[in-house]
Design a protein around this motif. Structure first.
Motif, PDB file in Angstrom:
ATOM      1  N   VAL A 172       0.804  -1.344  -0.039  1.00  0.00           N
ATOM      2  CA  VAL A 172      -0.258   0.245  -0.005  1.00  0.00           C
ATOM      3  C   VAL A 172       0.989   1.077  -0.175  1.00  0.00           C
ATOM      4  O   VAL A 172       1.921   1.336   0.348  1.00  0.00           O
ATOM      5  N   ASP A 173       0.654   2.288   0.362  1.00  0.00           N
ATOM      6  CA  ASP A 173       1.250   3.479  -0.364  1.00  0.00           C
ATOM      7  C   ASP A 173       1.295   3.801   1.597  1.00  0.00           C
ATOM      8  O   ASP A 173       0.950   3.995   2.039  1.00  0.00           O
ATOM      9  N   HIS A 174       2.994   4.408   1.015  1.00  0.00           N
ATOM     10  CA  HIS A 174       3.640   4.222   2.565  1.00  0.00           C
ATOM     11  C   HIS A 174       3.207   5.970   3.243  1.00  0.00           C
ATOM     12  O   HIS A 174       3.247   6.025   4.573  1.00  0.00           O
ATOM     13  N   GLN A 175       3.179   6.637   2.050  1.00  0.00           N
ATOM     14  CA  GLN A 175       2.743   8.537   3.069  1.00  0.00           C
ATOM     15  C   GLN A 175       1.458   8.220   3.396  1.00  0.00           C
ATOM     16  O   GLN A 175       0.829   8.041   4.181  1.00  0.00           O
ATOM     17  N   LEU A 176       0.661   7.288   2.848  1.00  0.00           N
ATOM     18  CA  LEU A 176      -1.338   7.767   3.204  1.00  0.00           C
ATOM     19  C   LEU A 176      -1.309   6.958   4.367  1.00  0.00           C
ATOM     20  O   LEU A 176      -1.990   6.314   5.307  1.00  0.00           O
ATOM     21  N   ASN A 177      -0.411   5.396   3.788  1.00  0.00           N
ATOM     22  CA  ASN A 177      -0.684   4.405   5.196  1.00  0.00           C
ATOM     23  C   ASN A 177       0.579   3.832   5.357  1.00  0.00           C
ATOM     24  O   ASN A 177       1.070   2.563   5.341  1.00  0.00           O
ATOM     25  N   PRO A 178       1.317   4.285   6.370  1.00  0.00           N
ATOM     26  CA  PRO A 178       2.414   3.985   6.873  1.00  0.00           C
ATOM     27  C   PRO A 178       2.227   3.066   7.585  1.00  0.00           C
ATOM     28  O   PRO A 178       1.235   2.955   8.828  1.00  0.00           O
ATOM     29  N   PRO A 179       3.352   2.131   8.265  1.00  0.00           N
ATOM     30  CA  PRO A 179       3.418   0.973   9.356  1.00  0.00           C
ATOM     31  C   PRO A 179       2.562   1.722  10.325  1.00  0.00           C
ATOM     32  O   PRO A 179       3.039   2.933  11.459  1.00  0.00           O
ATOM     33  N   GLY A 180       2.013   0.596  11.374  1.00  0.00           N
ATOM     34  CA  GLY A 180       1.159   1.068  12.247  1.00  0.00           C
ATOM     35  C   GLY A 180      -0.179   1.405  12.339  1.00  0.00           C
ATOM     36  O   GLY A 180      -1.236   1.310  13.462  1.00  0.00           O
ATOM     37  N   LYS A 181      -0.395   1.842  11.116  1.00  0.00           N
ATOM     38  CA  LYS A 181      -1.518   2.406  10.849  1.00  0.00           C
ATOM     39  C   LYS A 181      -2.461   0.975  10.612  1.00  0.00           C
ATOM     40  O   LYS A 181      -2.058  -0.005   9.976  1.00  0.00           O
ATOM     41  N   THR A 182      -3.953   1.249  10.967  1.00  0.00           N
ATOM     42  CA  THR A 182      -4.636  -0.151  10.781  1.00  0.00           C
ATOM     43  C   THR A 182      -5.812   0.427   9.571  1.00  0.00           C
ATOM     44  O   THR A 182      -6.343   1.780   9.305  1.00  0.00           O
ATOM     45  N   MET A 183      -5.571  -1.044   8.913  1.00  0.00           N
ATOM     46  CA  MET A 183      -6.566  -1.212   7.428  1.00  0.00           C
ATOM     47  C   MET A 183      -7.962  -1.327   8.152  1.00  0.00           C
ATOM     48  O   MET A 183      -8.062  -2.416   8.234  1.00  0.00           O
ATOM     49  N   GLN A 184      -9.108  -1.585   7.409  1.00  0.00           N
ATOM     50  CA  GLN A 184     -10.271  -2.249   7.299  1.00  0.00           C
ATOM     51  C   GLN A 184     -10.554  -2.631   6.208  1.00  0.00           C
ATOM     52  O   GLN A 184     -11.109  -1.753   5.418  1.00  0.00           O
ATOM     53  N   CYS A 185     -11.076  -3.790   6.315  1.00  0.00           N
ATOM     54  CA  CYS A 185     -12.134  -4.747   5.091  1.00  0.00           C
ATOM     55  C   CYS A 185     -13.619  -3.238   5.100  1.00  0.00           C
ATOM     56  O   CYS A 185     -14.357  -4.236   5.823  1.00  0.00           O
ATOM     57  N   VAL A 186     -13.424  -2.676   4.319  1.00  0.00           N
ATOM     58  CA  VAL A 186     -15.376  -2.017   4.246  1.00  0.00           C
ATOM     59  C   VAL A 186     -16.043  -2.235   3.085  1.00  0.00           C
ATOM     60  O   VAL A 186     -17.613  -2.378   3.234  1.00  0.00           O
ATOM     61  N   PHE A 187     -15.481  -3.287   1.976  1.00  0.00           N
ATOM     62  CA  PHE A 187     -16.886  -4.601   1.373  1.00  0.00           C
ATOM     63  C   PHE A 187     -15.485  -5.371   1.293  1.00  0.00           C
ATOM     64  O   PHE A 187     -14.942  -5.154   1.094  1.00  0.00           O
ATOM     65  N   SER A 188     -16.898  -6.665   0.719  1.00  0.00           N
ATOM     66  CA  SER A 188     -16.268  -7.748   0.205  1.00  0.00           C
ATOM     67  C   SER A 188     -17.237  -8.362  -0.254  1.00  0.00           C
ATOM     68  O   SER A 188     -18.793  -7.430   0.109  1.00  0.00           O
ATOM     69  N   SER A 189     -17.662  -9.308  -0.995  1.00  0.00           N
ATOM     70  CA  SER A 189     -18.326 -10.070  -1.546  1.00  0.00           C
ATOM     71  C   SER A 189     -19.087 -11.500  -0.834  1.00  0.00           C
ATOM     72  O   SER A 189     -20.337 -11.973  -1.018  1.00  0.00           O
ATOM     73  N   SER A 190     -18.437 -11.210   0.755  1.00  0.00           N
ATOM     74  CA  SER A 190     -18.872 -11.563   1.601  1.00  0.00           C
ATOM     75  C   SER A 190     -19.531 -10.894   2.628  1.00  0.00           C
ATOM     76  O   SER A 190     -18.306 -10.993   3.206  1.00  0.00           O
ATOM     77  N   PRO A 191     -20.122 -10.973   2.893  1.00  0.00           N
ATOM     78  CA  PRO A 191     -20.726  -9.235   3.891  1.00  0.00           C
ATOM     79  C   PRO A 191     -19.949  -9.667   5.115  1.00  0.00           C
ATOM     80  O   PRO A 191     -19.579  -8.809   5.442  1.00  0.00           O
ATOM     81  N   GLU A 192     -19.988 -10.709   5.788  1.00  0.00           N
ATOM     82  CA  GLU A 192     -19.661 -11.420   6.701  1.00  0.00           C
ATOM     83  C   GLU A 192     -18.029 -10.201   7.282  1.00  0.00           C
ATOM     84  O   GLU A 192     -17.883 -10.826   8.151  1.00  0.00           O
ATOM     85  N   GLU A 193     -16.952 -10.948   6.176  1.00  0.00           N
ATOM     86  CA  GLU A 193     -15.897 -10.699   5.842  1.00  0.00           C
ATOM     87  C   GLU A 193     -15.642  -8.566   6.823  1.00  0.00           C
ATOM     88  O   GLU A 193     -14.308  -8.550   6.997  1.00  0.00           O
ATOM     89  N   GLU A 194     -16.548  -8.168   6.062  1.00  0.00           N
ATOM     90  CA  GLU A 194     -16.320  -6.462   6.459  1.00  0.00           C
ATOM     91  C   GLU A 194     -16.089  -6.347   8.014  1.00  0.00           C
ATOM     92  O   GLU A 194     -16.860  -7.444   8.896  1.00  0.00           O
ATOM     93  N   GLY A 195     -15.184  -5.174   8.385  1.00  0.00           N
ATOM     94  CA  GLY A 195     -15.426  -4.887   9.852  1.00  0.00           C
ATOM     95  C   GLY A 195     -13.748  -5.460   9.741  1.00  0.00           C
ATOM     96  O   GLY A 195     -12.995  -4.492  11.119  1.00  0.00           O
ATOM     97  N   GLU A 196     -13.378  -6.486   9.225  1.00  0.00           N
ATOM     98  CA  GLU A 196     -12.251  -6.695   9.895  1.00  0.00           C
ATOM     99  C   GLU A 196     -11.166  -6.235  10.283  1.00  0.00           C
ATOM    100  O   GLU A 196     -10.728  -5.346   8.832  1.00  0.00           O
ATOM    101  N   GLU A 197     -10.365  -5.835  10.355  1.00  0.00           N
ATOM    102  CA  GLU A 197      -8.789  -5.389  10.327  1.00  0.00           C
ATOM    103  C   GLU A 197      -8.089  -5.469  10.187  1.00  0.00           C
ATOM    104  O   GLU A 197      -7.828  -6.881  10.700  1.00  0.00           O
ATOM    105  N   THR A 198      -6.919  -4.547   9.568  1.00  0.00           N
ATOM    106  CA  THR A 198      -5.217  -5.371   9.641  1.00  0.00           C
ATOM    107  C   THR A 198      -3.938  -4.369   9.628  1.00  0.00           C
ATOM    108  O   THR A 198      -4.962  -2.892   9.137  1.00  0.00           O
TER     109      THR A 198
END
Length: 652
Positions: free
Chosen positions: A603-629
C-alpha cells in the motif's frame, strides 16, 4: 395505466421545417448533466430484448413495493432447475433472429429494478422507426428519424420514460446513427452492388416496405411526394433527395480507404455526410482530413433531427454508432453542434460516446481531433478485463512491461500522449459484455464459455466498477446470462446469442422461453447493488489514481511480485489501489474458485505508514466486512488481506 398500455401517438412531422427548436425548448427546465461521467454507472439495454411489461414476481416497483398482480402480468420468474434448456433449440434460435417484443412501457416498468441495481444512466438501443417489414429489431435500420418504431411504442412514451427516470435520478443516453439509414432503396434491377473504385451505382427506387423492389420514384428535391405514406421510403422528407446517399454499394474491404467511409454498411444505405480528403496515401493525417472537410446538407439535417430528440425528450447523452465509418470532420462538426445546443438546454456535460473500432491508438486520435467525449468498442480492453478476472491474462507488470495487461492500458496513457493516468478514467467506457463484441474474436458473453464462469462475475464486475473508466453493465450480466451457442460453446451465428430476452418471451437466456429474469434476489444482482451503493460514497473508487500492487504469499521482504499466469493460468489475488487526496482504497480480486486466499499487498507508504490500521470496508462475502489489518513495514508498507473465492474486496 397497465405497463403495456400506450398513450395515443401525436402526428409525426413530415418535414424538419415543421420543427421549431426554440419553441420546443422554451420554458423547459431540463435535467442537468452530472459533474463527472466516471461517477456514473451505465446500463446498456436492447429495447426489443429487455421488457414487455408482462412479468410477475421477483422484482418491485419504483418505490420498492411488490408489483400488483394483474391479468396482463403472465410471465413468471425463471428458476434454473426447472426452466433452463426447456426450449426446442431451432425454434428458440430462429426467434432470436427477429422481433421479440420488448417495449418502452416495459422498460419504464423496470426503473425500480434498475435503480436498486445501482444504475445511474441507461443507454438505450436506437428507438427510431425501422423499415416496414424488416427484422431490424436492433434499431440500426432507420426509416423515419423523427418517429419511434411502433414495435417499441410512441414518442410520448419515450418522453414519459425519460421523465420518470429523471425523477429517480437516472439519466438516459440514446443510441444514434449518423452514417447510414435502413435498406430504404433498391439498386437497379434489385441487384446487390458492391463498392468498386468509388463508382456510383444506378438506383431503381425507394422501397414501400422491406420486400418491395423499389416501386417509389427515387430522388426529388427533398419535398414530400403526396402519394408516399409515412411507413415507406425515408423520412423526414428532406432525406428523400438523391443527394442524401453515396450510392456506392456494399463495403467489401472494411479497412480500405475511402471504401469504409463511402460504402453501404451491408444492406444499410450510406448517407453522404460531406466532402473530404480522397487520397489514401494521406488518410492517416486526421487533422488535414478535418481541415479539408465540408459538411453536406444531409449532415445538417441529421443535426436538427438529434437536437429535436434532445429538446423533445430531455435526452442526457448520445452513443454514436460506427464512428470508424465517418469522416472525422463530420464527427467533429456534429459533436460541436450537439454540444453547443446541449448547453442552451442547461446540459453542460452532455456526452457523445463513440463506438470506435480500429484499435486503441486510432480511438485515441479520433477522440482528440473530433471532440467526442468518450470511446467504446476498443477491442483489447474488454478482452483483457474479462480474461484477467478468469485468470487467463496478466494484469500487467509496471517493472518489465513484458506482458501488457489490463492495468497497463491505463498506465500507458503517457505513451499515448496523454498527460496522466486519469485521462482514460474520463474517456473510456469499460464493460465485459456487449451486443456485438466488435473488435473481439469471441462471440459469447462472459458466462458463455463455461458453466463455472458465472462464479467469477463478482471478480469481473468488481474490476469493472472499481477501476478507471466509465463503468457500463450490459443487460443480463447481473443475472448471469450465458449468451453462446449451447450446442458448441461458441457462436457461429453472429450476434444472436448475445441478445437474449430479459423478459423471457420466445428467446430467454439459458435456452428458455416464457420465463423472465428480473430477479432482485440473484446473488450477482445483489452484489452489484451493494457495490454501487458503496462506490457512491467513495470518491477514490470513482476518480482516484490507480496503481497495480505487488502481492506476496509470505509477507517476507523480497518476496512481493506482480502476479503473472503460469502455464496460461493465474489462480491468485490481483490487487490495486485507487488513491484520491488523503484516501487509499486497496481493492483485490481472487481468480481462484477453489478457496479464499490470504496474501500481503503493498500500500502507499505515505497514506498508510507502518502501524496504521486498515479495515475491510467491502467484501463479496459481507461477513468479512469490518475485519482490521495492521500495516507492516515490509516493501515500504504492506497489509494482510483475505479475498473470497471468485470474490472482490476493498480495504481502507
Amino acid at each position: 395505466m397497465q405497463p403495456n398500455a400506450s398513450p395515443p401517438a401525436s402526428p409525426v412531422e413530415r418535414s424538419l421545417e415543421e420543427i421549431d427548436l426554440k419553441a420546443l425548448a422554451a420554458g423547459k427546465t431540463c435535467f442537468p448533466s452530472p459533474a463527472a461521467w466516471d461517477d456514473e454507472i451505465l446500463y446498456f439495454l436492447m429495447l426489443d430484448r429487455f421488457s414487455d411489461g408482462r412479468e410477475r414476481g421477483g422484482f418491485n416497483d419504483a418505490d420498492g413495493n411488490p408489483v400488483a398482480e394483474s391479468a396482463e402480468r403472465e410471465t413468471p420468474l425463471f428458476r434454473i432447475e426447472a426452466d433452463a434448456n426447456n426450449a426446442e433449440w431451432q425454434q428458440w434460435f430462429e426467434a432470436g433472429r427477429g422481433w421479440c417484443g420488448g417495449t418502452i412501457a416495459g422498460m419504464r416498468d423496470k426503473l425500480g429494478y434498475l435503480k436498486r441495481l445501482g444504475v445511474t444512466a441507461i443507454w438505450v438501443s436506437p428507438v427510431f422507426r425501422q423499415v416496414t417489414g424488416s427484422d431490424s429489431y436492433h434499431g440500426y435500420g432507420i426509416q423515419n428519424f423523427l418517429d419511434v418504431d411502433p414495435h417499441y411504442g410512441t414518442r410520448e412514451e419515450l418522453r414519459d420514460f425519460v421523465a420518470d427516470a429523471h425523477r429517480l435520478g437516472i439519466r438516459v443516453i440514446l443510441d444514434i446513427i449518423l452514417n447510414h439509414a435502413g435498406d430504404v432503396f433498391s439498386y437497379q434491377d434489385n441487384q446487390q452492388y458492391f463498392y468498386y473504385e468509388g463508382w456510383q451505382w444506378p438506383v431503381k427506387g425507394y422501397r414501400m416496405h422491406q420486400h418491395d423492389s423499389g416501386s417509389i420514384p427515387f430522388g426529388g428535391n427533398g419535398e414530400a411526394h403526396p402519394d408516399i405514406p409515412m411507413e415507406a421510403a425515408i423520412w423526414p422528407t428532406e432525406f428523400q433527395s438523391a443527394t442524401t446517399w453515396t450510392m456506392k454499394g456494399e463495403i467489401r474491404n472494411w479497412d480500405a480507404f475511402p471504401e469504409f467511409l463511402e460504402g453501404d454498411f451491408c444492406s444499410l444505405k450510406e448517407i453522404y455526410l460531406g466532402h473530404g480528403l480522397q487520397d489514401p496515401a494521406q488518410s492517416w493525417d486526421l487533422e488535414r482530413r478535418i481541415s479539408l472537410f465540408r459538411p453536406s446538407v444531409a449532415l445538417d439535417h441529421l443535426i436538427k433531427v438529434y437536437r429535436f430528440w434532445m429538446a423533445y425528450a430531455d435526452i442526457d447523452g448520445f452513443r454514436l454508432d460506427t464512428v470508424k465509418h465517418m469522416e472525422p470532420g463530420a464527427v467533429r462538426y456534429f459533436a460541436s453542434s450537439i454540444h453547443e445546443f446541449a448547453q442552451t438546454l442547461g446540459k453542460e456535460n452532455f456526452p457523445i460516446i463513440g463506438e470506435i473500432t480500429g484499435g486503441r491508438s486510432y480511438a485515441m486520435q479520433i477522440l482528440d481531433v473530433t471532440g467526442l467525449d468518450a470511446a467504446l468498442g476498443i477491442g483489447d480492453l474488454p478482452d483483457k478485463l474479462e480474461f484477467l478476472a478468469k485468470g487467463w491474462r496478466s494484469p500487467g507488470n509496471p517493472e518489465t512491461g513484458e506482458q501488457e495487461g489490463y492495468f497497463d492500458l491505463f498506465r500507458n496513457s503517457l505513451l499515448d500522449g496523454k498527460s496522466g493516468h486519469q485521462w482514460y478514467s474520463k474517456h473510456i467506457v469499460t464493460m465485459i459484455d456487449d451486443h456485438d463484441q466488435v473488435g473481439e474474436q469471441r462471440k459469447y458473453r462472459f458466462c458463455g464459455d463455461s458453466t463455472e464462469s458465472w462464479k467469477l462475475l463478482k471478480a469481473a464486475l468488481g474490476l469493472n466498477l472499481a477501476t478507471e473508466g466509465i463503468s457500463c453493465i450490459y443487460y443480463g450480466t447481473e443475472q448471469a446470462f450465458n449468451g453462446a451457442d449451447p450446442r458448441t460453446g461458441d457462436n457461429s451465428y453472429g450476434d444472436v446469442f448475445l441478445r437474449e430476452c430479459m423478459f423471457g418471451g420466445p428467446f430467454g437466456s439459458l435456452q428458455s422461453t416464457g420465463r423472465h429474469f428480473f430477479n432482485e434476489e440473484h446473488e450477482v444482482f445483489r452484489f452489484v447493488g451493494r457495490l454501487a451503493e458503496f462506490r457512491k460514497g467513495e470518491i477514490a473508487l470513482r476518480r482516484g489514481r490507480q496503481y497495480l500492487r505487488k502481492v506476496s504469499a509470505t509477507g517476507n521482504e523480497g518476496e512481493f511480485f506482480y502476479p503473472q499466469p503460469v502455464n496460461g493460468e493465474m489462480r491468485w489475488v490481483v490487487a490495486w489501489s485507487r488513491n484520491f487526496a488523503e484516501t487509499e482504497c486497496l481493492c483485490a480480486i481472487n481468480t481462484s474458485l477453489e478457496k479464499e486466499l490470504t496474501v500481503w499487498a503493498v500500500v502507499d507508504h505515505q497514506l498508510n505508514p507502518p502501524g496504521k490500521t486498515m479495515q475491510c470496508v467491502f467484501s463479496s462475502s459481507p461477513e468479512e466486512e469490518g475485519e482490521e489489518t495492521e500495516v507492516v513495514p515490509v516493501c515500504g508498507s504492506a497489509v494482510k488481506i483475505t479475498v473470497p473465492p471468485g470474490g472482490f474486496v476493498v480495504y481502507r
